[in-house]
Design a protein around this motif. Structure first.
Motif, PDB file in Angstrom:
ATOM      1  N   SER A   1       0.852  -1.195   0.000  1.00  0.00           N
ATOM      2  CA  SER A   1       0.000   0.000   0.000  1.00  0.00           C
ATOM      3  C   SER A   1       0.881   1.236   0.000  1.00  0.00           C
ATOM      4  N   ARG A   2       0.234   2.403   0.000  1.00  0.00           N
ATOM      5  CA  ARG A   2       0.987   3.656   0.124  1.00  0.00           C
ATOM      6  C   ARG A   2       1.717   3.706   1.462  1.00  0.00           C
TER       7      ARG A   2
ATOM      8  N   GLU B   1       4.895   1.661   1.022  1.00  0.00           N
ATOM      9  CA  GLU B   1       5.883   2.421   0.255  1.00  0.00           C
ATOM     10  C   GLU B   1       6.493   3.534   1.096  1.00  0.00           C
ATOM     11  N   GLY B   2       5.645   4.199   1.890  1.00  0.00           N
ATOM     12  CA  GLY B   2       6.150   5.268   2.761  1.00  0.00           C
ATOM     13  C   GLY B   2       7.136   4.750   3.788  1.00  0.00           C
TER      14      GLY B   2
ATOM     15  N   SER C   1      -3.709  -2.104   2.614  1.00  0.00           N
ATOM     16  CA  SER C   1      -4.446  -1.015   1.963  1.00  0.00           C
ATOM     17  C   SER C   1      -5.864  -0.981   2.532  1.00  0.00           C
TER      18      SER C   1
ATOM     19  N   ASP D   1      -3.187   3.091   6.295  1.00  0.00           N
ATOM     20  CA  ASP D   1      -3.091   3.602   4.929  1.00  0.00           C
ATOM     21  C   ASP D   1      -4.161   4.682   4.697  1.00  0.00           C
TER      22      ASP D   1
ATOM     23  N   ASN E   1      -3.803  10.001   2.655  1.00  0.00           N
ATOM     24  CA  ASN E   1      -4.452  10.968   1.768  1.00  0.00           C
ATOM     25  C   ASN E   1      -5.731  11.527   2.360  1.00  0.00           C
TER      26      ASN E   1
END
Length: 472
Positions: free
Chosen positions: A160-161, A164-165, A223, A249, A252
């Motif tokens: 998920s983001r 990656e982070g 995610s 996640d 955003n």
């Protein structure tokens, strides 16, 4: 396994703290009592009595160090927070030490006095030596981890983001010592890579990895679409006894560091943590603002007087210029400056940015804008409560309406008072610079506010904030 290394390190750390604290005490005794470097204040007790006090001091101080989280792993612990905890532990220790020794002097020391100067010397020396010890340990461990030793072995669950982070930050900070074995994910094919970290298979392989007993930590980075599997994954991790962390996640949707409160057993997540919403923090900041503004007016009064005379004698119009800005809770207020431009139509002025070599700027105005002297009347705005010494810089209503539609989270800056200087300004984001970067710095300030952070920004303003290369 890293947990075994951590136990050994903690034992060594405790031993070092015993040595450092005893050394700080002995050094304070030598400076004040034995060496008489500082004139005595009545400390005439025998050395034996002074050093018997260590029987009380050492265990109590070790308990205080543990209570203030000074034995937690240093991988990502901030140096500033660690130093603050050292100071807190020593302040409490000094209070306890003073209470016990001075309260018991009638029964133990026959009305003789412990040297107050020695206690204060011990307090200062102990803080300095403990900080030096921890900085040395921190540098040593980071050096080891950079070269691949003392690693923490982790596995990510979910691509998920958030995953990656986490990988991005670990890659940028090898001194943290994280070794990521790979990612388990149900929606991505095995072999997919991100910055050298592979997807190893589906989440139903988790128990196989846990059974190998080679992992120190599991990072759950599912995610949002896969949160239905969260309960099952956490149960498997808990059953194995491997330490588990959850990295949500939702960056955003909730782009901040939220905090949680307990509502009679129901966890409630606050989307944004704003320390200045607390009464104590707000009162403390306001007190500093009032004292600081009065101090600024007194210290800079000669500069302000000369500036007022120059503005008045070199161009027509008033000395001060008031411009509407948007402040806390989106309320407009009039912000004052020394006038740096020729008098112009207010309607035109409100819609224009100042440009390089702007003909409207007077020669005196160009100098006071470049050196930020034109901002000094805002000390009066601070006294009136419209502004603070430190905070996001306020903007004109027209641009607030424009930016709030173009820049996400722009309006969050209005949850606190605008400032004479700010975190964005001391990092170079003034004048004609990136509005997006400015807002990122403003939000960081709002969410991480402390009175120490304010003083840091004011200190940096002296060296970085007065001369503005982007002022026209």
């Amino acid at each position: 396994m890293i947990k075994d290394n951590q136990k050994r390190l903690n034992r060594l750390h405790v031993l070092l703290d015993v040595i450092v604290t005893a050394a700080a005490y002995a050094l304070a005794w030598f400076i004040v009592i034995s060496g008489n470097v500082i004139p005595l204040d009545g400390g005439v007790l025998k050395p034996r009595i002074y050093f018997l006090a260590l029987v009380f001091i050492l265990p109590v101080y070790l308990i205080l160090y543990a209570s203030f989280h000074l034995y937690v792993p240093k991988r990502v612990q901030g140096r500033r927070s660690e130093f603050a905890n050292i100071c807190k532990a020593n302040i409490i220790g000094l209070m306890l030490f003073t209470f016990v020794l001075f309260g018991a002097r009638r029964y133990i020391m026959h009305n003789e006095f412990f040297s107050t100067k020695m206690l204060l010397a011990f307090f200062a020396i102990n803080i300095l030596l403990l900080e030096a010890e921890r900085m040395t340990i921190r540098l040593f461990l980071r050096s080891l981890r950079t070269y691949g030793y003392n690693q923490k072995h982790v596995l990510l669950i979910g691509y998920s983001r958030a995953a990656e982070g986490f990988i991005d930050r670990v890659a940028a900070n090898p001194e943290w010592g994280y070794h990521i074995h790979g990612i388990l994910d149900d929606s991505q094919p095995a072999g997919l890579e991100y910055r050298g970290i592979q997807v190893l298979g589906h989440t139903d392989h988790l128990e196989t990895f846990l059974a190998s007993n080679t992992l120190d930590e599991i990072e759950v980075t599912l995610s949002l679409e896969e949160y239905s599997h969260l309960e099952q994954i956490v149960a498997a991790c808990e059953k194995s006894g491997v330490h588990t962390k959850f990295i949500p996640d939702y960056n955003n949707m909730i782009p901040t560091i939220p905090y949680m409160e307990d509502l009679q057993g129901l966890p409630v997540i606050h989307i944004r943590h704003v320390p200045l919403t607390g009464v104590f923090n707000a009162t403390l900041k306001r007190a500093v603002d009032i004292v600081g503004a009065l101090f600024g007016l007194i210290v800079f009064s000669p500069v302000m007087l000369v500036t007022a005379l120059l503005v008045k004698t070199t161009s027509k119009g008033p000395v001060l210029f008031g411009q509407e800005r948007i402040g806390r809770h989106n309320r407009p207020f009039k912000m004052y400056k020394f006038r740096s431009m020729e008098v112009q139509d207010p309607q035109k002025e409100q819609k224009q940015w100042t440009t390089p070599h702007d003909p409207r700027v007077t020669p005196v105005g160009r100098f006071i804008r470049k050196t930020s002297i034109d901002e000094m009347p805002q000390f009066f705005n601070i006294l009136m409560g419209d502004m603070s010494l430190v905070g996001p810089r306020p903007e004109r209503p027209l641009f607030v309406e424009k930016f709030k539609e173009e820049i996400p989270r722009y309006m969050i800056k209005h949850q606190v008072r605008p400032g004479l200087t700010g975190w964005a300004q001391v990092n170079g984001y003034r004048g004609d610079t990136s509005i997006t970067k400015r807002i990122e710095h403003d939000l960081y300030y709002i969410e991480n506010w402390s009175i120490g952070f304010d003083f840091k920004i004011m200190f940096l303003t002296v060296f970085k904030g007065f001369i503005n290369k982007n002022a026209y």
